[in-house]
Design an enzyme around this catalytic site. Structure first.
Site, PDB file in Angstrom:
ATOM      1  N   ASP A  63       0.874  -1.172   0.000  1.00  0.00           N
ATOM      2  CA  ASP A  63       0.000   0.000   0.000  1.00  0.00           C
ATOM      3  C   ASP A  63       0.914   1.226   0.000  1.00  0.00           C
ATOM      4  O   ASP A  63       1.596   1.493   1.001  1.00  0.00           O
ATOM      5  CB  ASP A  63      -0.885  -0.039   1.255  1.00  0.00           C
ATOM      6  CG  ASP A  63      -1.764   1.192   1.389  1.00  0.00           C
ATOM      7  OD1 ASP A  63      -1.591   2.154   0.593  1.00  0.00           O
ATOM      8  OD2 ASP A  63      -2.617   1.209   2.287  1.00  0.00           O
ATOM      9  N   VAL A  64       0.918   1.963  -1.104  1.00  0.00           N
ATOM     10  CA  VAL A  64       1.881   3.073  -1.225  1.00  0.00           C
ATOM     11  C   VAL A  64       1.628   4.198  -0.217  1.00  0.00           C
ATOM     12  O   VAL A  64       2.504   5.028   0.002  1.00  0.00           O
ATOM     13  CB  VAL A  64       1.927   3.660  -2.664  1.00  0.00           C
ATOM     14  CG1 VAL A  64       2.437   2.639  -3.657  1.00  0.00           C
ATOM     15  CG2 VAL A  64       0.582   4.237  -3.079  1.00  0.00           C
ATOM     16  N   ASN A  90       2.209   5.530 -10.415  1.00  0.00           N
ATOM     17  CA  ASN A  90       0.943   5.432 -11.158  1.00  0.00           C
ATOM     18  C   ASN A  90      -0.232   5.090 -10.262  1.00  0.00           C
ATOM     19  O   ASN A  90      -1.376   5.368 -10.616  1.00  0.00           O
ATOM     20  CB  ASN A  90       1.115   4.363 -12.256  1.00  0.00           C
ATOM     21  CG  ASN A  90      -0.201   3.903 -12.828  1.00  0.00           C
ATOM     22  OD1 ASN A  90      -0.798   4.567 -13.668  1.00  0.00           O
ATOM     23  ND2 ASN A  90      -0.695   2.748 -12.354  1.00  0.00           N
ATOM     24  N   TYR A 155      -9.408  14.504  -5.556  1.00  0.00           N
ATOM     25  CA  TYR A 155      -8.594  13.964  -6.645  1.00  0.00           C
ATOM     26  C   TYR A 155      -7.823  15.078  -7.355  1.00  0.00           C
ATOM     27  O   TYR A 155      -6.619  14.965  -7.613  1.00  0.00           O
ATOM     28  CB  TYR A 155      -9.525  13.227  -7.612  1.00  0.00           C
ATOM     29  CG  TYR A 155      -8.845  12.507  -8.752  1.00  0.00           C
ATOM     30  CD1 TYR A 155      -8.223  11.281  -8.556  1.00  0.00           C
ATOM     31  CD2 TYR A 155      -8.850  13.044 -10.039  1.00  0.00           C
ATOM     32  CE1 TYR A 155      -7.619  10.612  -9.618  1.00  0.00           C
ATOM     33  CE2 TYR A 155      -8.255  12.385 -11.099  1.00  0.00           C
ATOM     34  CZ  TYR A 155      -7.642  11.159 -10.877  1.00  0.00           C
ATOM     35  OH  TYR A 155      -7.041  10.490 -11.918  1.00  0.00           O
ATOM     36  N   ALA A 157      -6.996  17.985  -6.171  1.00  0.00           N
ATOM     37  CA  ALA A 157      -5.955  18.509  -5.272  1.00  0.00           C
ATOM     38  C   ALA A 157      -4.760  17.567  -5.242  1.00  0.00           C
ATOM     39  O   ALA A 157      -3.600  18.014  -5.262  1.00  0.00           O
ATOM     40  CB  ALA A 157      -6.527  18.698  -3.866  1.00  0.00           C
ATOM     41  N   LYS A 159      -3.770  15.551  -7.603  1.00  0.00           N
ATOM     42  CA  LYS A 159      -3.051  15.568  -8.885  1.00  0.00           C
ATOM     43  C   LYS A 159      -2.338  16.906  -9.113  1.00  0.00           C
ATOM     44  O   LYS A 159      -1.250  16.945  -9.686  1.00  0.00           O
ATOM     45  CB  LYS A 159      -4.019  15.256 -10.033  1.00  0.00           C
ATOM     46  CG  LYS A 159      -4.628  13.840  -9.965  1.00  0.00           C
ATOM     47  CD  LYS A 159      -3.563  12.760 -10.013  1.00  0.00           C
ATOM     48  CE  LYS A 159      -4.153  11.364 -10.149  1.00  0.00           C
ATOM     49  NZ  LYS A 159      -3.122  10.317 -10.226  1.00  0.00           N
ATOM     50  N   ILE A 188      -8.961   8.077 -20.161  1.00  0.00           N
ATOM     51  CA  ILE A 188      -8.347   6.853 -20.677  1.00  0.00           C
ATOM     52  C   ILE A 188      -9.251   5.682 -20.287  1.00  0.00           C
ATOM     53  O   ILE A 188      -9.709   5.608 -19.137  1.00  0.00           O
ATOM     54  CB  ILE A 188      -6.938   6.645 -20.074  1.00  0.00           C
ATOM     55  CG1 ILE A 188      -6.065   7.912 -20.214  1.00  0.00           C
ATOM     56  CG2 ILE A 188      -6.257   5.422 -20.686  1.00  0.00           C
ATOM     57  CD1 ILE A 188      -5.697   8.315 -21.626  1.00  0.00           C
TER      58      ILE A 188
HETATM   59  P1  NAI Z   1      -7.086   1.651 -12.175  1.00  0.00           P
HETATM   60  O1  NAI Z   1      -8.062   1.851 -11.092  1.00  0.00           O
HETATM   61  O2  NAI Z   1      -7.357   0.689 -13.272  1.00  0.00           O
HETATM   62  O3  NAI Z   1      -5.637   1.293 -11.566  1.00  0.00           O
HETATM   63  C1  NAI Z   1      -5.144   1.897 -10.413  1.00  0.00           C
HETATM   64  C2  NAI Z   1      -4.045   1.034  -9.879  1.00  0.00           C
HETATM   65  O4  NAI Z   1      -3.562   1.609  -8.640  1.00  0.00           O
HETATM   66  C3  NAI Z   1      -4.516  -0.378  -9.538  1.00  0.00           C
HETATM   67  O5  NAI Z   1      -3.533  -1.304  -9.965  1.00  0.00           O
HETATM   68  C4  NAI Z   1      -4.589  -0.363  -8.013  1.00  0.00           C
HETATM   69  O6  NAI Z   1      -4.363  -1.631  -7.441  1.00  0.00           O
HETATM   70  C5  NAI Z   1      -3.475   0.593  -7.671  1.00  0.00           C
HETATM   71  N1  NAI Z   1      -3.623   1.142  -6.332  1.00  0.00           N
HETATM   72  C6  NAI Z   1      -4.701   1.771  -5.813  1.00  0.00           C
HETATM   73  N2  NAI Z   1      -4.472   2.102  -4.516  1.00  0.00           N
HETATM   74  C7  NAI Z   1      -3.226   1.665  -4.237  1.00  0.00           C
HETATM   75  C8  NAI Z   1      -2.423   1.701  -3.064  1.00  0.00           C
HETATM   76  N3  NAI Z   1      -2.862   2.258  -1.924  1.00  0.00           N
HETATM   77  N4  NAI Z   1      -1.182   1.157  -3.110  1.00  0.00           N
HETATM   78  C9  NAI Z   1      -0.717   0.595  -4.258  1.00  0.00           C
HETATM   79  N5  NAI Z   1      -1.427   0.526  -5.392  1.00  0.00           N
HETATM   80  C10 NAI Z   1      -2.673   1.050  -5.370  1.00  0.00           C
HETATM   81  O7  NAI Z   1      -6.824   3.112 -12.753  1.00  0.00           O
HETATM   82  P2  NAI Z   1      -6.079   3.660 -14.056  1.00  0.00           P
HETATM   83  O8  NAI Z   1      -7.103   4.318 -14.878  1.00  0.00           O
HETATM   84  O9  NAI Z   1      -5.191   2.650 -14.664  1.00  0.00           O
HETATM   85  O10 NAI Z   1      -5.222   4.822 -13.372  1.00  0.00           O
HETATM   86  C11 NAI Z   1      -3.817   4.779 -13.193  1.00  0.00           C
HETATM   87  C12 NAI Z   1      -3.360   6.188 -12.826  1.00  0.00           C
HETATM   88  O11 NAI Z   1      -3.677   7.076 -13.888  1.00  0.00           O
HETATM   89  C13 NAI Z   1      -4.031   6.743 -11.580  1.00  0.00           C
HETATM   90  O12 NAI Z   1      -3.086   7.481 -10.830  1.00  0.00           O
HETATM   91  C14 NAI Z   1      -5.090   7.661 -12.138  1.00  0.00           C
HETATM   92  O13 NAI Z   1      -5.416   8.683 -11.241  1.00  0.00           O
HETATM   93  C15 NAI Z   1      -4.382   8.183 -13.371  1.00  0.00           C
HETATM   94  N6  NAI Z   1      -5.294   8.712 -14.367  1.00  0.00           N
HETATM   95  C16 NAI Z   1      -6.220   7.911 -14.992  1.00  0.00           C
HETATM   96  C17 NAI Z   1      -7.062   8.446 -15.941  1.00  0.00           C
HETATM   97  C18 NAI Z   1      -8.082   7.631 -16.650  1.00  0.00           C
HETATM   98  O14 NAI Z   1      -8.856   8.220 -17.409  1.00  0.00           O
HETATM   99  N7  NAI Z   1      -8.135   6.329 -16.494  1.00  0.00           N
HETATM  100  C19 NAI Z   1      -6.997   9.881 -16.294  1.00  0.00           C
HETATM  101  C20 NAI Z   1      -5.991  10.612 -15.596  1.00  0.00           C
HETATM  102  C21 NAI Z   1      -5.174  10.041 -14.676  1.00  0.00           C
END
Ligand code: NAI
Length: 242
Positions: A63-64, A90, A155, A157, A159, A188
């Site tokens: 957990d980061v 990420n 969120y 804040a 980012k 995305i």
């Molecule tokens: P997702 O929900 O599919 O993946 C998020 C990942 O973060 C998952 O693998 C999850 O297990 C991990 N995670 C969550 N909490 C965690 C924790 N406490 N410790 C370790 N790992 C943890 O989301 P997605 O879409 O792949 O997002 C990835 C990144 O991109 C995120 O930071 C998100 O905010 C950012 N993002 C996504 C966008 C989108 O449209 N999908 C747009 C802009 C940014």
């Protein structure tokens, strides 16, 4: 292009993080996949990286938002891989709601994972980068951190904070040969945006469609090798935040 490099990708078990882990592996990097809960998904990403691209890949449950766990995880990665050259922050979550009604714990949790989690990873990887006199940090921010978005004050804040963190780390570590950049994705198609298919903002994307995780992975690959680029925020958003 990344042969001989060790990359750590947080939230690497699915979505954008998975695409980045596989992209880096395809370019020859060994990959440490940090995941929060889904051990099977993380193991599958590592299997694909090893089988398809012949690199070393290993999952780490962490957990980061937990400073001590991140410290242990980075130490384990160092033990297994020898060092770290590339860090991709990420991991991210949403807990949406209007500010007037948002629960304190929802605000705190999003900041703890999205912003503090990135700080924890940077804090514990920095000594490795400094020792190597090289390093590359890529923080996955969001256009929400640039534009704001009603219903996402926590969120946005986190980012926007990540962008300030990126520029500060870029300044602090540039003299040590370490670069730090951010990517600001727009919409995305991942699990995170599953519920967004009716969002009216989709109609405002100049390129007229959502992006794919691979679009962000391509930008990460560019930043991983862009030797003269630091402190930048690269939008991958179909033009929505221009
Ligand atoms: P997702 O929900 O599919 O993946 C998020 C990942 O973060 C998952 O693998 C999850 O297990 C991990 N995670 C969550 N909490 C965690 C924790 N406490 N410790 C370790 N790992 C943890 O989301 P997605 O879409 O792949 O997002 C990835 C990144 O991109 C995120 O930071 C998100 O905010 C950012 N993002 C996504 C966008 C989108 O449209 N999908 C747009 C802009 C940014």
């Amino acid at each position: 292009m990344l042969k001989g490099k060790v990359a750590v990708v947080t939230g690497g078990s699915r979505g954008i993080g998975r695409a980045i882990a596989e992209k880096f592996a395809s370019l020859g990097a060994d990959v440490a996949v940090v995941y929060a809960g889904n051990a099977e998904a993380a193991a599958e990403v590592c299997r694909i990286c090893s089988r398809e691209y012949g690199v070393k890949a290993k999952p780490y449950c962490c957990d980061v938002s937990d400073f001590a766990s991140v410290k242990e995880t980075v130490a384990a990665v160092k033990e297994d891989f020898g060092t770290v050259h590339i860090l991709v922050n990420n991991a991210g979550i949403t807990r949406d709601g209007l500010a007037a009604r948002m629960k304190e714990e929802d605000f705190d949790r999003v900041i703890a994972v999205n912003l503090k989690g990135a700080f924890h990873m940077i804090r514990h990887c920095s000594s490795l980068f400094i020792r190597n006199r090289e390093g590359c940090i890529i923080n996955i921010a969001s256009v929400t951190g640039l534009m704001g978005n009603a219903g996402q004050c926590n969120y946005a804040a986190s980012k926007a904070g990540l962008i300030g963190l990126t520029k500060t780390i870029a300044r602090e570590l540039a003299p040590r040969g370490v670069r730090c950049n951010a990517i600001a994705p727009g919409f995305i198609a991942t699990d995170m945006t599953d519920s967004q298919s009716e969002n009216p903002m989709l109609g405002m994307i100049p390129l007229g469609k959502m992006g794919e995780p691979g679009d962000v992975a391509d930008a990460a690959a560019y930043l991983a090798t862009a030797r003269y680029v630091t402190g930048d925020v690269l939008r991958v958003d179909g033009g929505i935040a221009m």
